[in-house]
Structure formats: structure tokens, C-alpha cells
Design an enzyme around this catalytic site. Structure first.
Site, PDB file in Angstrom:
ATOM      1  N   ASP A 108       0.884  -1.108  -0.044  1.00 11.52           N
ATOM      2  CA  ASP A 108       0.189  -0.156  -0.139  1.00 11.52           C
ATOM      3  C   ASP A 108       0.801   1.360   0.107  1.00 11.52           C
ATOM      4  O   ASP A 108       1.853   1.319   0.761  1.00 11.52           O
ATOM      5  CB  ASP A 108      -0.797   0.060   1.230  1.00 11.52           C
ATOM      6  CG  ASP A 108      -1.551   1.068   1.291  1.00 11.52           C
ATOM      7  OD1 ASP A 108      -2.689   1.234   0.477  1.00 11.52           O
ATOM      8  OD2 ASP A 108      -1.663   2.071   2.383  1.00 11.52           O
ATOM      9  N   GLU A 165       0.990  -0.528  -5.268  1.00  9.95           N
ATOM     10  CA  GLU A 165       0.108   0.076  -5.585  1.00  9.95           C
ATOM     11  C   GLU A 165       0.644   1.688  -5.401  1.00  9.95           C
ATOM     12  O   GLU A 165       0.814   2.598  -4.726  1.00  9.95           O
ATOM     13  CB  GLU A 165      -0.953   0.256  -4.279  1.00  9.95           C
ATOM     14  CG  GLU A 165      -2.367   1.030  -4.445  1.00  9.95           C
ATOM     15  CD  GLU A 165      -2.465   2.337  -3.620  1.00  9.95           C
ATOM     16  OE1 GLU A 165      -3.043   3.176  -3.820  1.00  9.95           O
ATOM     17  OE2 GLU A 165      -1.724   2.589  -2.578  1.00  9.95           O
TER      18      GLU A 165
END
Ligand code: GLC
Ligand code: GLC
Length: 643
Positions: free
Chosen positions: A285, A327
């Protein structure tokens, strides 16, 4: 390091010998990987931590912990490590189809999800990302991205044991489990943050804590606000510490200090504990933000790559089948920089996602064609995750210089796209919601489900039968591109049933300041019950997507990454071709909301003068005839060619 390398290595080995590691039965097998990785890992970490007096200490302990994690790795996972190392490239096979969902919204709990496995199988799913299911604060949790403990689940969903059971059940059904590694920040309720707040200096060094404003100012002017409607600035005052804490996202998400090797080591431990629960792919993330340096934007710095590569090296030692999914929602050049077999083998493809919507709004495919020709190629051993919608907003991440090549002004074009998807632009089919308008820069992003953005919501409200047909085909066109360009297509669960925006977040105090909740759907039992009835919205989409998954699995050419874009002679028509062994696939998609006809000469050229079969409806496509395309129509034409 070179000169002292031998000394360093000897000291480490002595330490591990005296700690009793070398006499353990598992050491030999571990060592066979350590000899390959140790130099790489120590050099990566040395480049970051050479000035830290505790470097050698941290490194020795790190390897001890990595070894300990590997020793307790369950045999079934060790078998997976042997069978599916990253080099096997299993993720590039055409049979792979991804999906993503919130556990609570999709199925209530881990156990509930187990019962939904047959539903996933209907759609051909082999790769399932479950949104963050870790313990997090009850209210301020950013949809799970503020983690209070990586070792505990959110109790409402079930226990870690339930999660392990789910991972096993999924594996038995041929579905790998993907989970988040939220490693840029923790919630301010994480034990480390609590210790920091209570005055523990070691834990204060886990975060980026500044005594006064002058120190934060040195950084602030170079940083962007991620959630400008919620707050401005990247620092939050802690009353307990009487100091400022770096918080890139929300004020309750404290950025970790990766300049401290103890943080790297601690997070490596959290990562390995997840790996041993049966998670096969970790979604990394917010990768862009993990390293800070004064005078820079603190995004995409070289040290961020070093950290990810070092985590990758640890994976190779302790859980070698685990993959990383990046990401990075940033400039396309910066996205590409994270994609490497030794960094992240998988990456979201936000450029494709944004440009599919861009082409739908403009009814022109030139930006999309340019990007596919210029930016689609990846290094061997890597793959895109191609999505249409996800839990986050849509940002118009195309490169301004690409747009300029086509005479498009990036800034104006983004303003148009925002108006179009909010639905204010005349003739728009979309009903989207604005996200994070920044009056200083004029930037904003867009929220909404695929169905609402593609025109289904509007057509249902305004009751135009023709519009709804086009809107349904538009959803299938966008997904059809994601299913065919190469890489793993990712279905945002709910889209297969045509779930439209859920505006109830507006009156829920925990959600009302974050419009992303408009497109985080709950399981819709009514629509699900209609999925076999092709006269319904749910039935059309479910059937269309399940079909595409099945066709994909039957033809290896869909897994092929490389493609060539071809000119189909219409501004609204995208065409590209891929080849695998003796199979040729030509994908043609019309982004206009009216039918077009490709003339006979174009068709002859596209098909090389040979007949083909449209795999989507098994119809014959002849090279010496015009080819009519419906509004938002798509063809997947297969031909056999001599090898
Ligand atoms: C990622 C998530 C997003 C979250 C942010 C902060 O970008 O996808 O939902 O808000 O990280 O953790
Ligand atoms: C920004 C960030 C991305 C995050 C998103 C959340 O685009 O770059 O990481 O997911 O904001 O809205």
C-alpha cells in the site's frame, strides 16, 4: 562495504553459530538461499543504514527472525514455495482472474466468505484481494488502512485462525489470497504509537516526530495534500508528545520512519507473520511515500525502491512464493519504476483504468492507444493488474507529456473529465461524485461504481431502454479490455451485478467526509438472485463477465503481455493484436455511444485477409465485408496462424 564484506559476513556467522542456529536441522536448506541473498540484502540495507551504529546488530537479528519465521512456516506453504516460485510465472497464465472485496460488505465474515467460494468460482476467480481486515480503530480507520495490529483481525470478521482456514479453503478451490501490507503508516492506536505517545524514545523513533514547526516547514512546502478536503498539511500535533508527527494521509495514520533500521526489521516481522498465515500476494500500500528527504516531494525516492527490494529479498529467504503487488498511483514513469522481478512482480495499472474512462467520455481512443503502444510493456516475470474500479477514487494519472503529443492540454482535459464524470457536462451518461477538491490547485478526483459511472444509474432513472443497453455494453467493454490486454484482470465485486452508487454514506457520520464510500458496495441479495436471468442488469453483466473469464482461461493468448496497437480507421475504435503460438487474437472495441462500421479495406487489413471467429458469440468474421460495431461493442477475434 566491499573491503569489509568478508569480515562482516564472518562476524554474522559467528553470531548465528553462538546463537545455536547453525546446528538446527533446517539451517542447511535455509543457508542454500542465504548464500544467494545475503550479499544483496546486506548491501541494500547498508546503503540505507550505513550511518547507524546499530546496523550490524539489526542485521544479525533480522536474519535470525527471518530464519525463525521460515522454520515455523507450515509445510503446505513450503510446498507452495517449491511449486510456485515467482519464476514459474503462474500469474501470467490466461486462467488467472482477480477479484476484490471487503469481507464484511461482501460476506459478513471470514466464515461467510467461505460460503461464497462457489459464487467466486462461477466467475472464474483465482486471485482474491480482501480489503484490510486487521484490527483498526472503530471510527477513524480509513476503510481499514489505519492498522492497529497486523497480528490481529478485526474481531467482527472472525479470528486469525478463521482467516487461515479461509486461506486454506480458497487454496483448495484454486484461489490465491491477496492481502494488504499497509507499511507506510500505522494507526495512532497501534502499540508502537501508544508507546511513543507515552514517552518511549525508542518508539518515538519509529515515527517521524518533530519538536517544532520550523522543522516541519522545511518539508511541507514540497508536499502535496492527499485529502485536502479533510485537512491541509502533512503533520499532526500530538498533545501527548508535545510534538508534530508526520501523517501523509489522515491525522490518525502515522507515517513510519524507515530511516530507522529497527522499523524495517519490525515491519519485516509483521510481513512474515502474514506470509505464514497463507497469504500468497501482498499488496504494498502507498509505496510511493515510504521514504522522506528534505527538499523533495517525498514520493518515489530511490530509497523507497531500496526498501521494497530489501523486503523482496527477505521474502526470497523465508516465503519464496510470495509476490508483491505495487500500489503506486503516480506518474506512469514512476509506476513503472516499481515493477521488477526483484521488486514488485505485479502492479496496478491505474493508467489503463483512467484512460478506459477517458476514452469512454471523449469517444476517442488516441490517448489510450498511445499509452498501450508506449507504456504497456513490462519486464519479463512481471504482470499488470488491470482494473476498472476499485475501493479508491479515479485520478486522471495520464502523463501530461503524452497528452501534449496529441495536442491535449492535461489540465483542461482533467477538468473536462471531472465535469463529465460528475455528470454536469452536457450529454454525460455518468453519475459520479467529486472527491477531494483542492481549490488551491483546482484538482479533484472521481468516485462512483462502474455501473453509475458507465451510465446504468442514469439510464435506470431516466428509463431509456437504448441507453441502458449501451451502458451495459460499456461496462463489458471496459472489463473486456482489462480481460484481454495481458495481466490479471481484477473484478471489483459488485460490478458483476451492476451495483449502483450507495448514497447512504452521506448521513453516516463515520463516512460522510469520504465520498469513496459511495462505491464500496454491500452484497446485494436481490441483484445476486437475478444473476441467471439475462433480462436483468445483473444477469447481463454477470453472464458477460463469467463468459469472458471462461474464454480467457481457454485461450493462452490472453495471458500474453505484448501487443501491437492497430489503426482501425475510426477515432472511437481501439484495436490491438496479440499472438501466442499459433493463435492470433485481435481485440476491437468501439468507445462511441453510437454504432460504427469498419469498411471492407480496414477489415481486410485487420484480419490479414483471413476469416476469424469472434470468441464472444462464436460468430464468423469475414475479411471481405464491412464490420458493423454496436455502440460500445467489442469483438475478440481469434485466428489460427502457422507457427
Ligand atoms: C492506499 C489505499 C487508500 C488509503 C491510502 C492510505 O492508497 O488504497 O484507500 O486511503 O492508501 O492508507
Ligand atoms: C492518492 C495516493 C494514493 C491513494 C489515493 C487515495 O492518489 O497517491 O496512494 O490511494 O490518493 O485517495
Amino acid at each position: 562495504m566491499d573491503r569489509n564484506w568478508a569480515v562482516f559476513e564472518r562476524t554474522c556467522i559467528e553470531r548465528w553459530r553462538s546463537a545455536g542456529l547453525l546446528s538446527m536441522p533446517e539451517w542447511d536448506e535455509f543457508e542454500s538461499r542465504l548464500v544467494v541473498e545475503m550479499r544483496r540484502l546486506s548491501e541494500l540495507l547498508w546503503s540505507l543504514y550505513r550511518d547507524r551504529p546499530d546496523f550490524a546488530f539489526q542485521f544479525e537479528r533480522l536474519i535470525e527472525e527471518v530464519f525463525a519465521a521460515w522454520r515455523v512456516r507450515p509445510p503446505a506453504l513450503k510446498a507452495r514455495d517449491r511449486q510456485f516460485p515467482p519464476e514459474s510465472g503462474w500469474f501470467s497464465a490466461s486462467g488467472q482472474v482477480g477479484a476484490v472485496a471487503y469481507v464484511d460488505r461482501f460476506a459478513g465474515s471470514f466464515r461467510g466468505l467461505m460460503e461464497r467460494i462457489p459464487y467466486l468460482q462461477e466467475l472464474g476467480i483465482t486471485f482474491l484481494h480482501l480489503m484490510p481486515f486487521f484490527r483498526s480503530p472503530e471510527r477513524q480507520n480509513d476503510g481499514g488502512y489505519a492498522v492497529s495490529s497486523y497480528r490481529d483481525t478485526n474481531p467482527g470478521l472472525g479470528s486469525m485462525e478463521d482467516l487461515e482456514a479461509l486461506a486454506k479453503a480458497l487454496a483448495d478451490a484454486g484461489i490465491v489470497l491477496v492481502a494488504d501490507f499497509v507499511f507506510n503508516h500505522t494507526s495512532d492506536e497501534h502499540q508502537w504509537a501508544r508507546s511513543a505517545r507515552s514517552g518511549d524514545a525508542d518508539y518515538q523513533d519509529f515515527y517521524l516526530v518533530f519538536a517544532d514547526r520550523a522543522q516541519t516547514e522545511a518539508y511541507q512546502s514540497h508536499l502535496r495534500d492527499i485529502f485536502p478536503e479533510v485537512r491541509s498539511g502533512s503533520f499532526t500535533w500530538s498533545i501527548d508528545m508535545q510534538a508534530w508527527v508526520w501523517t501523509t494521509f489522515h491525522s490518525y495514520q502515522w507515517d513510519l520512519n524507515y530511516a530507522n533500521p529497527a522499523v524495517f526489521r519490525a515491519m519485516a516481522g509483521e510481513m512474515l507473520s502474514l506470509a505464514n498465515r497463507g497469504i500468497a500476494v501482498l499488496r504494498l500500500d502507498a509505496v510511493a511515500f515510504i521514504w522522506k528527504q528534505r527538499g523533495t516531494s517525498c514520493e518515489n525516492l530511490p530509497q523507497a525502491h531500496t526498501i521494497i527490494k530489501a523486503f523482496q529479498s527477505i521474502v526470497r529467504l523465508a516465503c519464496p512464493s510470495m509476490l508483491f503487488l505495487s500500489e503506486a498511483i503516480v506518474h506512469p514513469d514512476d509506476i513503472a519504476a516499481y515493477i521488477d522481478p526483484r521488486e514488485c512482480q505485479l502492479s496496478y495499472n491505474p493508467l489503463l483504468m483512467a484512460e478506459l474512462w477517458e476514452a469512454s467520455a471523449t469517444k476517442e481512443v488516441r490517448l489510450l492507444s498511445l499509452s498501450l503502444a508506449k507504456r504497456h510493456r513490462l519486464p519479463d516475470g512481471c504482470a499488470w493488474i488491470n482494473y476498472v474500479r476499485c475501493h479508491d477514487d479515479i485520478g486522471w494519472t495520464f502523463a501530461d507529456e503524452d497528452a501534449a503529443e496529441l495536442g491535449i492540454n492535461g489540465r483542461d482535459h482533467r477538468a473536462f473529465l471531472n465535469d463529465f464524470y460528475i455528470g454536469t457536462f452536457p450529454g454525460s451518461f455518468s453519475r459520479g461524485v467529486s472527491f477531494q477538491y483542492n481549490p488551491m490547485t483546482g484538482d479533484r478526483r472521481i468516485c462512483g461504481t462502474a455501473a453509475s459511472l458507465a451510465g446504468i444509474e442514469r439510464a435506470l432513472l431516466e428509463g431509456d431502454g437504448q441507453d441502458i443497453d449501451t451502458a451495459l455494453r460499456r461496462v463489458l467493454l471496459l472489463y473486456g479490455m482489462a480481460f484481454s490486454v495481458g495481466g490479471i484482470p481484477l473484478l471489483y465485486l459488485g460490478d458483476e451485478l451492476g451495483v449502483t452508487n450507495d448514497y447512504s454514506y452521506e448521513t453516516n457520520p463515520a463516512e460522510s467526509n469520504d465520498s469513496r464510500w459511495v462505491h464500496r458496495p454491500r452484497w446485494d441479495a436481490r441483484r445476486a438472485a437475478e444473476r441467471d436471468d439475462q433480462t436483468t442488469v445483473a444477469g447481463r453483466l454477470h453472464h458477460g463477465l463469467a463468459d469472458m473469464a471462461r474464454i480467457r482461461a481457454e485461450h493462452a493468448v490472453f495471458g500474453t503481455q505484448s501487443l501491437s496497437v492497430i489503426d482501425a480507421g475510426h477515432t472511437s475504435v481501439l484495436a490491438f493484436r496479440k499472438q501466442h503460438a499459433g493463435e492470433l487474437l485481435t481485440v476491437i472495441g468501439n468507445f462511441a455511444d453510437r454504432p460504427v462500421r469498419l469498411d471492407q479495406q480496414t477489415v481486410f487489413g485487420l484480419l490479414h485477409g483471413q476469416a476469424g471467429t469472434n470468441l464472444l458469440d462464436r460468430s464468423l468474421v469475414l475479411p471481405d465485408q464491412e464490420l458493423p460495431l454496436e455502440a460500445c461493442g467489442m469483438l475478440w477475434i481469434q485466428q489460427r496462424v502457422p507457427v
